[in-house]
Scaffold this active site. Structure first.
Site, PDB file in Angstrom:
ATOM      1  N   HIS A   4       0.835  -1.209   0.000  1.00  0.00           N
ATOM      2  CA  HIS A   4       0.000   0.000   0.000  1.00  0.00           C
ATOM      3  C   HIS A   4       0.869   1.258   0.000  1.00  0.00           C
ATOM      4  CE1 HIS A   4      -3.010  -2.672   2.372  1.00  0.00           C
ATOM      5  NE2 HIS A   4      -3.498  -2.533   1.146  1.00  0.00           N
ATOM      6  N   LYS A  60     -16.515  -6.745   4.892  1.00  0.00           N
ATOM      7  CA  LYS A  60     -15.558  -7.829   5.184  1.00  0.00           C
ATOM      8  C   LYS A  60     -15.244  -7.907   6.674  1.00  0.00           C
ATOM      9  CE  LYS A  60     -12.639  -7.184   1.152  1.00  0.00           C
ATOM     10  NZ  LYS A  60     -11.258  -6.775   0.879  1.00  0.00           N
ATOM     11  N   ARG A  81      -1.426  -5.610  -8.495  1.00  0.00           N
ATOM     12  CA  ARG A  81      -0.336  -6.585  -8.354  1.00  0.00           C
ATOM     13  C   ARG A  81      -0.299  -7.531  -9.539  1.00  0.00           C
ATOM     14  NH1 ARG A  81      -2.458  -7.947  -2.453  1.00  0.00           N
ATOM     15  NH2 ARG A  81      -4.287  -7.613  -3.745  1.00  0.00           N
TER      16      ARG A  81
HETATM   17  O1  PNS Z   1      -8.781  -2.933   0.186  1.00  0.00           O
HETATM   18  P1  PNS Z   1     -10.018  -3.291  -0.589  1.00  0.00           P
HETATM   19  O2  PNS Z   1     -10.836  -4.305   0.162  1.00  0.00           O
HETATM   20  O3  PNS Z   1      -9.715  -3.708  -1.991  1.00  0.00           O
HETATM   21  O4  PNS Z   1     -10.869  -1.958  -0.658  1.00  0.00           O
HETATM   22  C1  PNS Z   1     -12.071  -1.950  -1.372  1.00  0.00           C
HETATM   23  C2  PNS Z   1     -12.760  -0.585  -1.257  1.00  0.00           C
HETATM   24  C3  PNS Z   1     -13.064  -0.246   0.196  1.00  0.00           C
HETATM   25  C4  PNS Z   1     -11.845   0.469  -1.840  1.00  0.00           C
HETATM   26  C5  PNS Z   1     -14.040  -0.729  -2.100  1.00  0.00           C
HETATM   27  O5  PNS Z   1     -14.769  -1.814  -1.637  1.00  0.00           O
HETATM   28  C6  PNS Z   1     -14.888   0.524  -2.056  1.00  0.00           C
HETATM   29  O6  PNS Z   1     -14.605   1.470  -2.754  1.00  0.00           O
HETATM   30  N1  PNS Z   1     -15.944   0.484  -1.201  1.00  0.00           N
HETATM   31  C7  PNS Z   1     -16.802   1.603  -0.976  1.00  0.00           C
HETATM   32  C8  PNS Z   1     -18.210   1.305  -1.434  1.00  0.00           C
HETATM   33  C9  PNS Z   1     -18.361   1.589  -2.910  1.00  0.00           C
HETATM   34  O7  PNS Z   1     -18.156   2.677  -3.404  1.00  0.00           O
HETATM   35  N2  PNS Z   1     -18.746   0.517  -3.643  1.00  0.00           N
HETATM   36  C10 PNS Z   1     -18.959   0.571  -5.038  1.00  0.00           C
HETATM   37  C11 PNS Z   1     -17.644   0.481  -5.807  1.00  0.00           C
HETATM   38  S1  PNS Z   1     -17.956   0.579  -7.550  1.00  0.00           S
END
Ligand code: PNS
Length: 159
Positions: free
Chosen positions: A17, A41, A90
């Site tokens: 990150h 999650k 990645r």
């Molecule tokens: O570290 P992660 O689990 O890949 O993070 C995922 C995250 C939190 C960035 C993604 O799930 C997110 O943007 N969630 C917010 C809700 C949202 O906007 N969902 C629609 C995405 S198109």
């Protein structure tokens, strides 16, 4: 001022990150690292703990700040006036996971996603793998800041 958002779970933040965050900080005037506070999650660390670790980890960059967000990431981007979301890739699996979200986010508000290739040495580094290795007593000190390794050991021990 061109501002970007680096969103994620950061449970916990890893060197993978931080590679992406640092490179985003070189591309944009300001980077807001945003951790979701109500995503579904199972988490090891609660939102306050994840934010506190992020705050410590981004201290080297004076144009990076951290924030929690709930709801849609596109709404958070509007709130903080960000022109882009930055994500690290990645490999192909990340791309397949991220691409639909990038398209959906453009559809919702027009916010673009900028993908950066993760550093090759971090290709296998993920928060979930790190937690599993720590739980079974493996050494993950190469993949997270030292203070995060300490927090992981406190929380998971090395069973
Ligand atoms: O570290 P992660 O689990 O890949 O993070 C995922 C995250 C939190 C960035 C993604 O799930 C997110 O943007 N969630 C917010 C809700 C949202 O906007 N969902 C629609 C995405 S198109």
């Amino acid at each position: 001022m061109r501002r970007a958002v680096c969103p994620g779970s950061f449970d916990p933040v890893t060197n993978g990150h931080l590679d992406i965050i640092g490179r985003a900080a070189g591309l944009f005037d300001e980077v807001v690292v945003a951790t979701g506070v109500n995503v579904s999650k199972n988490r090891l660390f609660d939102p306050q703990e994840r934010l506190a670790m992020l705050e410590e980890a981004v201290r080297p960059w004076d144009n990076v700040r951290v924030a929690g967000f709930s709801g849609l990431i596109v709404d958070f981007c509007r709130e903080v006036d960000a022109v882009a979301i930055v994500k690290g890739l990645r490999g192909a699996t990340d791309y397949e996971y991220e691409l639909p979200m990038a398209h959906m986010n453009v559809h919702l508000t027009g916010v673009e996603t900028v993908f950066l290739p993760g550093a090759a040495g971090n290709a296998f580094v993920s928060s979930s793998l790190i937690k599993e290795v720590v739980a079974f007593g493996g050494d993950i000190s190469a993949f997270v800041p030292e203070f995060v390794a300490v927090r992981l050991a406190e929380r998971l021990g090395g069973r």
